[in-house]
Structures are given as structure tokens and as C-alpha cells.
Design a protein around this motif. Structure first.
Motif, PDB file in Angstrom:
ATOM      1  N   LEU A 175       0.822  -1.204   0.000  1.00  0.00           N
ATOM      2  CA  LEU A 175       0.000   0.000   0.000  1.00  0.00           C
ATOM      3  C   LEU A 175       0.861   1.262   0.000  1.00  0.00           C
ATOM      4  CD1 LEU A 175      -2.832  -0.851   2.569  1.00  0.00           C
ATOM      5  CD2 LEU A 175      -3.179  -0.167   0.193  1.00  0.00           C
ATOM      6  N   ALA A 179      -6.550  -7.502   2.852  1.00  0.00           N
ATOM      7  CA  ALA A 179      -6.359  -6.160   3.400  1.00  0.00           C
ATOM      8  C   ALA A 179      -5.590  -6.217   4.716  1.00  0.00           C
ATOM      9  CB  ALA A 179      -7.714  -5.487   3.600  1.00  0.00           C
ATOM     10  N   TRP A 196      -9.383   2.199  -0.473  1.00  0.00           N
ATOM     11  CA  TRP A 196      -9.927   0.860  -0.730  1.00  0.00           C
ATOM     12  C   TRP A 196      -9.924   0.505  -2.214  1.00  0.00           C
ATOM     13  CZ3 TRP A 196     -10.535  -3.103   2.398  1.00  0.00           C
ATOM     14  CH2 TRP A 196     -10.415  -2.844   3.764  1.00  0.00           C
ATOM     15  N   VAL A 211      -6.602  -0.971  -2.484  1.00  0.00           N
ATOM     16  CA  VAL A 211      -6.596  -2.348  -1.989  1.00  0.00           C
ATOM     17  C   VAL A 211      -7.116  -3.293  -3.065  1.00  0.00           C
ATOM     18  CG1 VAL A 211      -7.660  -3.959  -0.351  1.00  0.00           C
ATOM     19  CG2 VAL A 211      -6.815  -1.751   0.447  1.00  0.00           C
TER      20      VAL A 211
END
Length: 401
Positions: free
Chosen positions: A2, A66, A125, A128
């Protein structure tokens, strides 16, 4: 990994997103099928959609991915995603389908969580999802390349050469190519997808392990007829169709082999534990070991409802007997005294009298409660988690419980 700006946002919002994932995935599938109803009829398992198993598995995989991103940012996600990628390849999934999925999945996140999804949260997100999607796309592209086919070109026409009733609810189908050419090579433990057209015109796909050693002439699958007991969903659509209609000479659509539960080439000890129809990938491994005159120490554990329900019982015993360092341990919930094998026990399987040798690699296949129990006992006996591998038929719910 990330980005620096997304990592703290995902870490902070993971609890609330995780708590709502089942609702999110339910909405996701509803929106997806509203736009593309043919996906439910011709690609997705309708039974798993009806029971909610597929959305539960999707929620679990997203949450696990995640969590890995925020807790172990330096760990490559390939190991987590390999099982999903192999399943996708067996279905012929291609990269151009991921934007559609992403649009509906992220749209569902925004709708379920409402004002909590700020532009910053939405962007995190989205990152992700595309980290997960791009990792899957890369693994799947490699698998297609290794198979020597274009992305998605996995379906082949196969003829049923033999049919054998193995038990009241299990039938074996021996498959061969229609053009007389050799079958595609596979690794012991892998599976294929079978696609059939049902009476309502829908094409449904299910996965079945190849239940013999790799052979250049034929493949064999063993199909258990799935029956429901509470009447909330119908009996297995594809398994029931195959039991009722598949005959010698018929043609089936069958995918190229896939699956990451495969026998490693080594001389270390093996522990093969199965229950019910979970015996099938273990048979492929045992057959390969016997054909190659392997001297590897092998402990074989199998649990079943009764000796009559034990599919390929005699074949399993014969394969174990052909190995110089193998032993077989059987458990039957009913009628254990009727088993011809002296080493059959009554009740549910337990490993209390077994001690895996150092360096053992374990493979598990069967219902989730069985595999969780066996895995727990193996861990207590000193096996490292990385040495224990498993296969499930249907959505992978291991991480959701």
C-alpha cells in the motif's frame, strides 16, 4: 504494498469495512447479476450464491488480503491469492473482467458505508482492490503461459471412455480427448472444471479432482452426488446431472488442470489426510508415488461415514500396500467392525496415536470441520503451519470462521 497515504486509512477503516463485508458482498453480487445476468447462469455457482457461501468466501478473502497489507506490508500476497488464481484459471477468467468486478464491489462499499466513505477512504480501498486484482491477474497470466494457452482458452472437449459406480453416491468418469491425442500433463493433486448444460439452458461449472496419477491417455474424475438434507437449496445441480445423464461416449466440456495442492518432488515424509470425497486428490498422489516406486515415508489417514461410503476403499489400500514406507489409518462413524482392514477405528478421526516424523509435509482434503481438527492436532504435534496444506471443494471458507 500500500502507498504511504493509503496504509493508515486502510488500517483505521479495516474494522468497520470488515464488519460490513458480508453485507457489501451480498450487494455486490446482486448489482453484478442485475447488470450481467448471464454470469450467474453460465459462470458462477448458483447453489453457492443461494446459500451465501460465495459471498462469505469473497468477504473472507478481501479481509484477509487487506489485513495482510497493513500488518505485513513486506510479505508478497501470492501465497494468499494462489488458490483463487488457480480457480479463476480453471474457469477461464481473464483480465478484462476485473474492472467490472471492481466497479460493483467498490460501489457496494460506498453504498453500505455511506458517508463514512470519504474520497480519501474510497481511494484507499480502491487501491486495496487493484493491488489484489493486479496480483491475481499476474498469477493467472503466468499460469496461462505455463499451460501454453491464450488467456482464458482452457476449455476442451473430452469423451467419457468409462463410467464406474464407486458407491451409492459416487461415480467415476474416465475421460479422453476426442482427437485421440495425449491428455495434458498435470501434477498429482490438481483438479479440472466440468461444464454442463442443465435443463433450463444454464451452463454450470464445478471442480473435480483428478483421482489417478498423471496419464498420457486418460484422466479420471470421481463425482459425489451432492444431496441437501434441509430442503433449503436443491441437490447439487452438476453432480446430479452427471449421475443421471453422463454415459460412455458422451462429450463433456472440461478445463485444463489447475490447483495448488500438489505433491512436491522431494524425499521428505508425507501426511495425507482425507475425509469422504476428499480422498480423490490423495489417490492421485498415492498413485504417483506407487508408480514411481517412491520410498518416502507416507502416513495416510482417511475418515468416512461407513466402509460402504468409503469411495475407492480397495484402491486406496492397494496403493498404500505398494509403497515400502506407508501406513493406512481408517476411521468410520458407522459399521467400523465391517471394515476389512484391521486398522479401522470407530468414530471420528483423531491423531492421538500418530506422531508425524520431523520434516513432514501434510495435505488435507475434506469437510472444513475435519480439516480444522486435523490441522490443530498436527500443530500440537509440532508441525509448522507452513508445512500443512489443504484443498476445499467449493468456496474457500477457511478464513471466514
Amino acid at each position: 504494498m500500500l502507498s504511504a497515504q493509503s496504509a493508515p486509512v486502510v488500517r483505521a477503516t479495516l474494522p468497520v469495512v470488515g464488519a460490513s463485508l458480508t453485507t457489501i458482498t451480498e450487494l455486490f453480487y446482486r448489482r453484478l447479476f442485475e447488470e450481467r445476468p448471464e454470469l450467474l447462469r453460465h459462470l458462477f455457482n448458483r447453489t453457492n450464491q443461494a446459500t451465501g457461501a460465495q459471498r462469505e468466501a469473497l468477504a473472507g478473502s478481501v479481509a484477509a488480503f487487506a489485513t495482510l497489507l497493513v500488518e505485513k506490508p513486506d510479505v508478497r500476497p501470492d501465497a494468499v491469492l494462489a488458490r483463487i488464481a488457480h480457480k479463476h484459471v480453471s474457469l477461464g477468467i481473464t483480465a478484462d473482467e476485473y474492472p467490472l468486478v471492481g466497479r460493483h464491489l467498490l460501489g457496494a462499499v460506498a453504498e453500505v458505508l455511506g458517508d463514512a466513505v470519504t474520497p480519501e477512504v474510497g481511494a484507499a480501498w480502491d487501491e486495496v482492490y487493484w493491488l489484489m486484482a493486479n496480483a491475481l491477474i499476474a498469477i493467472e497470466a503466468r499460469l496461462y503461459a505455463e499451460a501454453g494457452v491464450a488467456d482464458g482458452d482452457v476449455w476442451r472437449r473430452m469423451e467419457i471412455a468409462e463410467r464406474r459406480q464407486e458407491s451409492a453416491d459416487a461415480v467415476s468418469l474416465v475421460l479422453r480427448r476426442t482427437d485421440g491425442r495425449p491428455t495434458v500433463a498435470f501434477r498429482p493433486g490438481q483438479y479440472v472444471s466440468v461444464r454442463v448444460e442443465l435443463p433450463d439452458g444454464a451452463h454450470q461449472i464445478r471442480q473435480y479432482s483428478l483421482s489417478t496419477a498423471p496419464d498420457h491417455k486418460t484422466w479420471r474424475i470421481t463425482v459425489k452426488r451432492e444431496r441437501t438434507t434441509d430442503g433449503t437449496v436443491p441437490d447439487g445441480e452438476v453432480s446430479s446431472w452427471l449421475h443421471a445423464h453422463a454415459e460412455v461416449g458422451d462429450i463433456l466440456d472440461v478445463s485444463l488442470p489447475a490447483g495448488d495442492l500438489v505433491l512436491p518432488e522431494a524425499d521428505t515424509p508425507l501426511f495425507l489426510a482425507s475425509a469422504g470425497i476428499g480422498i480423490t486428490p490423495m489417490l492421485s498422489m498415492l498413485d504417483h508415488l506407487a508408480l514411481t516406486s517412491s520410498a518416502r515415508p507416507v502416513t495416510v489417514v482417511h475418515a468416512d461415514r461407513s466402509p460402504l461410503d468409503h469411495v475407492h476403499r480397495d484402491e486406496q489400500a492397494d496403493l498404500v500396500s505398494r509403497l515400502t514406507s506407508a501406513d493406512l489409518h481408517l476411521w468410520y462413524e458407522n459399521d467400523a467392525h465391517r471394515a476389512p482392514a484391521a486398522q479401522a477405528f470407530a468414530g471420528r478421526a483423531t491423531l492421538e496415536h500418530l506422531t508425524p516424523a520431523p520434516g513432514t509435509t501434510a495435505y488435507l482434503c475434506g469437510p472444513l470441520p475435519f480439516m480444522r481438527t486435523v490441522r490443530g492436532e498436527l500443530l500440537e504435534k509440532g508441525l509448522h503451519p507452513s508445512a500443512i496444506h489443504y484443498e476445499v471443494f467449493g468456496p474457500d471458507l477457511w478464513l471466514t470462521k
